[in-house]
Design a protein around this motif. Structure first.
Motif, mmCIF file in Angstrom:
data_model
loop_
_atom_site.group_PDB
_atom_site.id
_atom_site.type_symbol
_atom_site.label_atom_id
_atom_site.label_comp_id
_atom_site.label_asym_id
_atom_site.label_seq_id
_atom_site.Cartn_x
_atom_site.Cartn_y
_atom_site.Cartn_z
ATOM 1 N N ASP A 1 9.144 14.882 -7.757
ATOM 2 C CA ASP A 1 8.280 15.045 -8.929
ATOM 3 C C ASP A 1 6.913 15.529 -8.451
ATOM 4 O OD1 ASP A 1 6.203 14.322 -10.876
ATOM 5 O OD2 ASP A 1 7.807 13.299 -11.972
ATOM 6 N N PRO A 2 6.464 16.729 -8.870
ATOM 7 C CA PRO A 2 5.190 17.278 -8.369
ATOM 8 C C PRO A 2 3.985 16.384 -8.652
ATOM 9 C CG PRO A 2 6.471 18.986 -9.481
ATOM 10 C CD PRO A 2 7.174 17.685 -9.742
ATOM 11 N N LYS A 3 3.966 15.747 -9.818
ATOM 12 C CA LYS A 3 2.815 14.902 -10.160
ATOM 13 C C LYS A 3 2.741 13.692 -9.245
ATOM 14 C CE LYS A 3 0.683 12.282 -13.916
ATOM 15 N NZ LYS A 3 0.729 11.919 -15.353
ATOM 16 N N ILE A 4 3.879 13.045 -9.031
ATOM 17 C CA ILE A 4 3.897 11.862 -8.165
ATOM 18 C C ILE A 4 3.615 12.257 -6.726
ATOM 19 C CG2 ILE A 4 5.422 10.095 -7.192
ATOM 20 C CD1 ILE A 4 6.642 9.819 -9.980
ATOM 21 N N THR A 5 4.160 13.361 -6.304
ATOM 22 C CA THR A 5 3.899 13.842 -4.944
ATOM 23 C C THR A 5 2.414 14.075 -4.738
ATOM 24 O OG1 THR A 5 6.089 14.889 -4.877
ATOM 25 C CG2 THR A 5 4.462 15.635 -3.265
ATOM 26 N N TYR A 6 1.775 14.718 -5.711
ATOM 27 C CA TYR A 6 0.330 14.967 -5.621
ATOM 28 C C TYR A 6 -0.445 13.658 -5.553
ATOM 29 C CZ TYR A 6 -4.389 16.310 -7.030
ATOM 30 O OH TYR A 6 -5.739 16.462 -7.089
ATOM 31 N N LEU A 7 -0.079 12.699 -6.395
ATOM 32 C CA LEU A 7 -0.807 11.429 -6.413
ATOM 33 C C LEU A 7 -0.691 10.689 -5.081
ATOM 34 C CD1 LEU A 7 0.025 10.051 -9.988
ATOM 35 C CD2 LEU A 7 -2.162 10.968 -9.177
ATOM 36 N N LEU A 8 0.506 10.631 -4.501
ATOM 37 C CA LEU A 8 0.674 9.934 -3.223
ATOM 38 C C LEU A 8 0.068 10.718 -2.064
ATOM 39 C CD1 LEU A 8 4.113 8.124 -2.868
ATOM 40 C CD2 LEU A 8 1.861 7.178 -3.264
ATOM 41 N N ASP A 9 0.021 12.026 -2.185
ATOM 42 C CA ASP A 9 -0.565 12.835 -1.119
ATOM 43 C C ASP A 9 -2.088 12.740 -1.100
ATOM 44 O OD1 ASP A 9 1.968 13.626 -0.450
ATOM 45 O OD2 ASP A 9 1.765 15.695 -1.135
ATOM 46 N N THR A 10 -2.701 12.526 -2.265
ATOM 47 C CA THR A 10 -4.157 12.620 -2.359
ATOM 48 C C THR A 10 -4.860 11.308 -2.692
ATOM 49 O OG1 THR A 10 -4.033 13.245 -4.694
ATOM 50 C CG2 THR A 10 -3.986 15.038 -3.074
ATOM 51 N N SER A 11 -4.102 10.255 -2.967
ATOM 52 C CA SER A 11 -4.719 8.975 -3.292
ATOM 53 C C SER A 11 -3.870 7.856 -2.701
ATOM 54 C CB SER A 11 -4.879 8.816 -4.813
ATOM 55 O OG SER A 11 -3.647 9.003 -5.473
ATOM 56 N N GLU B 1 0.856 -1.188 0.000
ATOM 57 C CA GLU B 1 0.000 0.000 0.000
ATOM 58 C C GLU B 1 0.888 1.234 0.000
ATOM 59 O OE1 GLU B 1 -3.496 0.104 2.791
ATOM 60 O OE2 GLU B 1 -2.319 1.751 3.674
ATOM 61 N N LEU B 2 0.620 2.169 -0.885
ATOM 62 C CA LEU B 2 1.455 3.368 -1.003
ATOM 63 C C LEU B 2 0.592 4.624 -0.911
ATOM 64 C CD1 LEU B 2 2.429 1.164 -3.451
ATOM 65 C CD2 LEU B 2 4.325 2.766 -3.506
ATOM 66 N N THR B 3 0.876 5.446 0.074
ATOM 67 C CA THR B 3 0.262 6.766 0.193
ATOM 68 C C THR B 3 1.063 7.573 1.196
ATOM 69 O OG1 THR B 3 -1.830 7.963 0.450
ATOM 70 C CG2 THR B 3 -1.350 6.267 2.101
ATOM 71 N N ASN B 4 0.881 8.859 1.183
ATOM 72 C CA ASN B 4 1.516 9.725 2.181
ATOM 73 C C ASN B 4 0.599 9.774 3.399
ATOM 74 O OD1 ASN B 4 2.762 11.659 3.719
ATOM 75 N ND2 ASN B 4 2.752 13.250 2.150
ATOM 76 N N TYR B 5 0.956 9.039 4.439
ATOM 77 C CA TYR B 5 0.079 8.925 5.599
ATOM 78 C C TYR B 5 -0.030 10.231 6.381
ATOM 79 C CZ TYR B 5 0.216 3.980 4.542
ATOM 80 O OH TYR B 5 0.105 2.773 3.895
ATOM 81 N N SER B 6 0.888 11.154 6.178
ATOM 82 C CA SER B 6 0.798 12.442 6.869
ATOM 83 C C SER B 6 -0.328 13.306 6.317
ATOM 84 C CB SER B 6 2.133 13.197 6.768
ATOM 85 O OG SER B 6 2.375 13.626 5.445
ATOM 86 N N THR B 7 -0.861 12.956 5.144
ATOM 87 C CA THR B 7 -1.967 13.721 4.570
ATOM 88 C C THR B 7 -3.303 13.014 4.734
ATOM 89 O OG1 THR B 7 -1.638 12.734 2.378
ATOM 90 C CG2 THR B 7 -0.442 14.781 2.856
ATOM 91 N N GLY B 8 -3.323 11.913 5.483
ATOM 92 C CA GLY B 8 -4.573 11.199 5.719
ATOM 93 C C GLY B 8 -4.404 9.711 5.545
ATOM 94 N N GLY B 9 -5.351 8.990 6.100
ATOM 95 C CA GLY B 9 -5.304 7.536 6.013
ATOM 96 C C GLY B 9 -5.679 7.031 4.631
ATOM 97 N N ALA B 10 -5.244 5.823 4.329
ATOM 98 C CA ALA B 10 -5.514 5.246 3.008
ATOM 99 C C ALA B 10 -7.002 5.132 2.737
ATOM 100 C CB ALA B 10 -4.844 3.882 2.902
ATOM 101 N N THR C 1 6.883 0.317 -10.960
ATOM 102 C CA THR C 1 5.990 1.416 -10.578
ATOM 103 C C THR C 1 6.190 1.789 -9.116
ATOM 104 O OG1 THR C 1 4.364 0.680 -12.219
ATOM 105 C CG2 THR C 1 3.577 2.135 -10.474
ATOM 106 N N ILE C 2 6.250 0.776 -8.247
ATOM 107 C CA ILE C 2 6.514 1.034 -6.828
ATOM 108 C C ILE C 2 7.820 1.791 -6.657
ATOM 109 C CG2 ILE C 2 7.123 -0.096 -4.645
ATOM 110 C CD1 ILE C 2 5.197 -2.384 -5.487
ATOM 111 N N ASP C 3 8.866 1.298 -7.273
ATOM 112 C CA ASP C 3 10.197 1.885 -7.141
ATOM 113 C C ASP C 3 10.216 3.332 -7.617
ATOM 114 O OD1 ASP C 3 13.233 0.922 -6.747
ATOM 115 O OD2 ASP C 3 13.157 2.272 -8.479
ATOM 116 N N TYR C 4 9.604 3.570 -8.749
ATOM 117 C CA TYR C 4 9.627 4.911 -9.346
ATOM 118 C C TYR C 4 8.832 5.901 -8.494
ATOM 119 C CZ TYR C 4 9.773 8.365 -13.108
ATOM 120 O OH TYR C 4 10.002 9.501 -13.848
ATOM 121 N N VAL C 5 7.667 5.480 -8.050
ATOM 122 C CA VAL C 5 6.816 6.368 -7.255
ATOM 123 C C VAL C 5 7.499 6.729 -5.934
ATOM 124 C CG1 VAL C 5 4.681 6.425 -5.903
ATOM 125 C CG2 VAL C 5 4.621 5.691 -8.294
ATOM 126 N N LEU C 6 8.046 5.736 -5.244
ATOM 127 C CA LEU C 6 8.673 6.004 -3.951
ATOM 128 C C LEU C 6 9.930 6.860 -4.089
ATOM 129 C CD1 LEU C 6 8.253 2.533 -2.195
ATOM 130 C CD2 LEU C 6 6.930 4.626 -1.814
#
Length: 547
Positions: free
Chosen positions: A92-102, A46-55, A81-86
């Motif tokens: 990368d602003p796009k990846i940061t946004y995706l992990l922060d909001t989804s 599971e990949l998300t930025n937990y500081s911006t909310g729970g999955a 995909t996992i490696d690149y996103v993390l």
């Protein structure tokens, strides 16, 4: 993480997933969602930025690979995909946004038993190592690595009544004998193997030992074995598919899904069991638009499975993951057939029906182009030259042919990273289409010392509707948008507004993506109230308001 891009065995794959979970604890959680037939854990990262909310409070993106044992390139794309996103979160602003909001749910290997058997033996199999449908005790030719080179290739045998002959264009290529061919050397061509109970005359293929197909074992338009080969005894009969189904049902926030397969270089979309006319126009338009983006990023066209990937429309594929996801759950989903060997040789993209209808001359011309590509790009190593061998039952044969695993079914390892990268880009593009709730245009109007009118707009800023699809609304499987106000006594208006579903940019030209909500409340001046909006597939949004 510096992962070497090759086809990983199960222990190596698990080690890689554990390394990501250890290195990125603020962005990942690793857990098992079930066990395979042989007891291997089915790991989801599971990949998300937990500081911006729970999955669970964010729209979900599901990605898997390796439904079929030999399609190990799918697992590689998942890991890439996992490696690149993390590695690019925060840079990368796009990846940061995706992990922060989804949230991403990545299951790299749906078929760990089958993939392990595939990677550690010469054998090919569809999905599971569980013998199915019957014990493999029939007579006939069983695939086997007779010459011990680690591959199961083809055997050709001189036979004056054989159906095959050597192509005049390349001695490696076998072509069909013309109806009036009487002179020349002719051959029988078989899969490399041994013959059970050989009587010295008959050579027929034995019944496959491993006939289960996980991608025919889902409840979406499931049909029994007599109608759909590989279906299993009943939907979700296998622990692997049942684990996937349970995961979906326990994660109502999943808004889009992507399943990686091989091969052909095609992005497939719903439906398997029905034509485009059976799909709501808004859903069809959205999937076509996403598919066009996929083509831009990967070079692969997007096809309807029923209309372009089905040979006989009267016998469409049944029990597929795509029909389960879209028809049963209303989730916009795609299945990419990775690795376009034909495209690498500059062959035209053809539907399955077109491939079946090719003439012998067209097949020969295509095969010659493939061999030319093999010689120029792979230095000839993709095709094993015909080599004489003394078969214990058939006598003098020659064994050779294309490498089935790392040339035909999956890309050679030197081309794997390129395949992973461009398909990872499509994974991210699909993730960017999920619905997202936002609270906008907040207005507070004091009516007296302790009475206020509070007005907000609840907007879907995503591409897809908050339901994920019209199919979800029809199936009544997506909860609507709910909005509540907390921290004040409500004088007028419901405590919780139920807004139904909000369209996204994919619908109605972007109109009506915002709905107005208002309350009349009683609260002290200077107090703080909170407005919360939520819909499982569009996430949660909230705003604090000081009166």
């Amino acid at each position: 993480m510096g992962l070497e891009w090759k086809y990983l065995q199960y222990d190596q794959l698990v080690q890689a997933l554990n390394s990501y979970a250890t290195e990125y604890p603020h962005l990942t959680k690793l857990y098992s969602v079930g066990k395979s037939f042989e007891g291997r854990e089915l790991w989801v990262l599971e990949l998300t930025n937990y500081s911006t909310g729970g999955a669970e409070d964010k729209p979900g993106v599901y990605i898997d690979g390796n439904h079929h044992a030999g399609e190990v390139a799918g697992s590689a794309v998942c890991l890439y995909t996992i490696d690149y996103v993390l590695n690019n979160h925060g840079a990368d602003p796009k990846i940061t946004y995706l992990l922060d909001t989804s949230v991403f749910y990545v299951l790299p290997r749906v078929s760990p038993d089958g993939a392990e058997f595939y990677l550690t033996t010469p054998y090919m199999l569809r999905s599971s190592v569980r013998p199915y449908p019957l014990p493999p005790d029939e007579e006939g030719l069983l695939p086997e690595d007779i010459d011990g080179d680690g591959n199961i290739l083809q055997m050709r045998i001189n036979d004056e009544n054989g159906e095959w002959k050597v192509s005049a264009g390349d001695p490696r290529l076998m072509v069909r004998r013309a109806p009036d061919d009487r002179e020349g050397q002719f051959y029988r061509v078989y899969t490399e193997g041994h013959i059970v109970n050989f009587n010295g005359y008959d050579v027929k293929p034995a019944r496959p030992k491993w006939g289960l197909d996980f991608n025919r074992n889902y409840p979406g338009n499931w049909k029994p074995e007599v109608q759909q080969q590989g279906a299993g005894p009943y939907p979700f009969s296998e622990p692997e598919t049942r684990a996937v189904g349970d995961f979906f049902l326990s994660h109502p926030n999943i808004a889009v899904a992507l399943s990686y397969h091989t091969s052909g270089g095609i992005i497939l979309r719903p439906r398997c069991a029905g034509a485009d006319k059976t799909i709501a126009s808004t859903d069809l338009a959205a999937m076509k638009a996403i598919g066009e983006r996929g083509k831009e990023l990967t070079g692969y066209p997007t096809w309807s499975i029923f209309e372009s990937f089905t040979v006989n429309p009267n016998r469409p594929s049944a029990g597929s993951f795509i029909d389960f996801s879209f028809d049963n759950l209303g989730i916009v989903c795609f299945a990419t057939e990775l690795w376009d060997m034909a495209g690498r040789a500059d062959l035209p993209k053809r539907t399955l029906k077109q491939l079946v209808e090719l003439t012998d001359a067209e097949r020969e011309a295509d095969s010659l182009k493939l061999l030319k590509w093999n010689d120029e790009v792979l230095s000839g190593k993709g095709f094993v030259p015909w080599t004489a061998f003394d078969h214990p039952q058939l006598g003098a044969v020659e064994i050779g042919g294309w490498l089935p695993k790392t040339v035909q079914q999956n890309p050679p390892t030197e081309l794997l990273q390129d395949e992973c990268h461009k398909n990872m880009l499509f994974s991210l593009a699909l993730a960017a289409t999920v619905p997202r709730l936002s609270i906008t245009k907040v207005r507070v109007e004091p009516l007296s010392t302790d009475t206020y009118r509070v007005v907000v707009g609840v907007e879907n800023t995503g591409f897809l509707p908050t339901s994920g699809s019209e199919a979800a609304i029809r199936a009544q499987v997506a909860r609507p948008v709910e909005v509540e106000l907390i921290g004040a006594h409500i004088l007028q208006g419901p405590a919780e507004h139920k807004l139904g579903h909000l369209p996204g940019r994919s619908s109605h030209g972007g109109f009506n993506t915002t709905k107005k909500v208002e309350w009349l409340i009683k609260a002290q001046s200077g107090s703080i109230i909170t407005v919360c909006a939520r819909a499982p597939r569009a996430g949660n949004a909230s705003t604090a308001i000081t009166l």
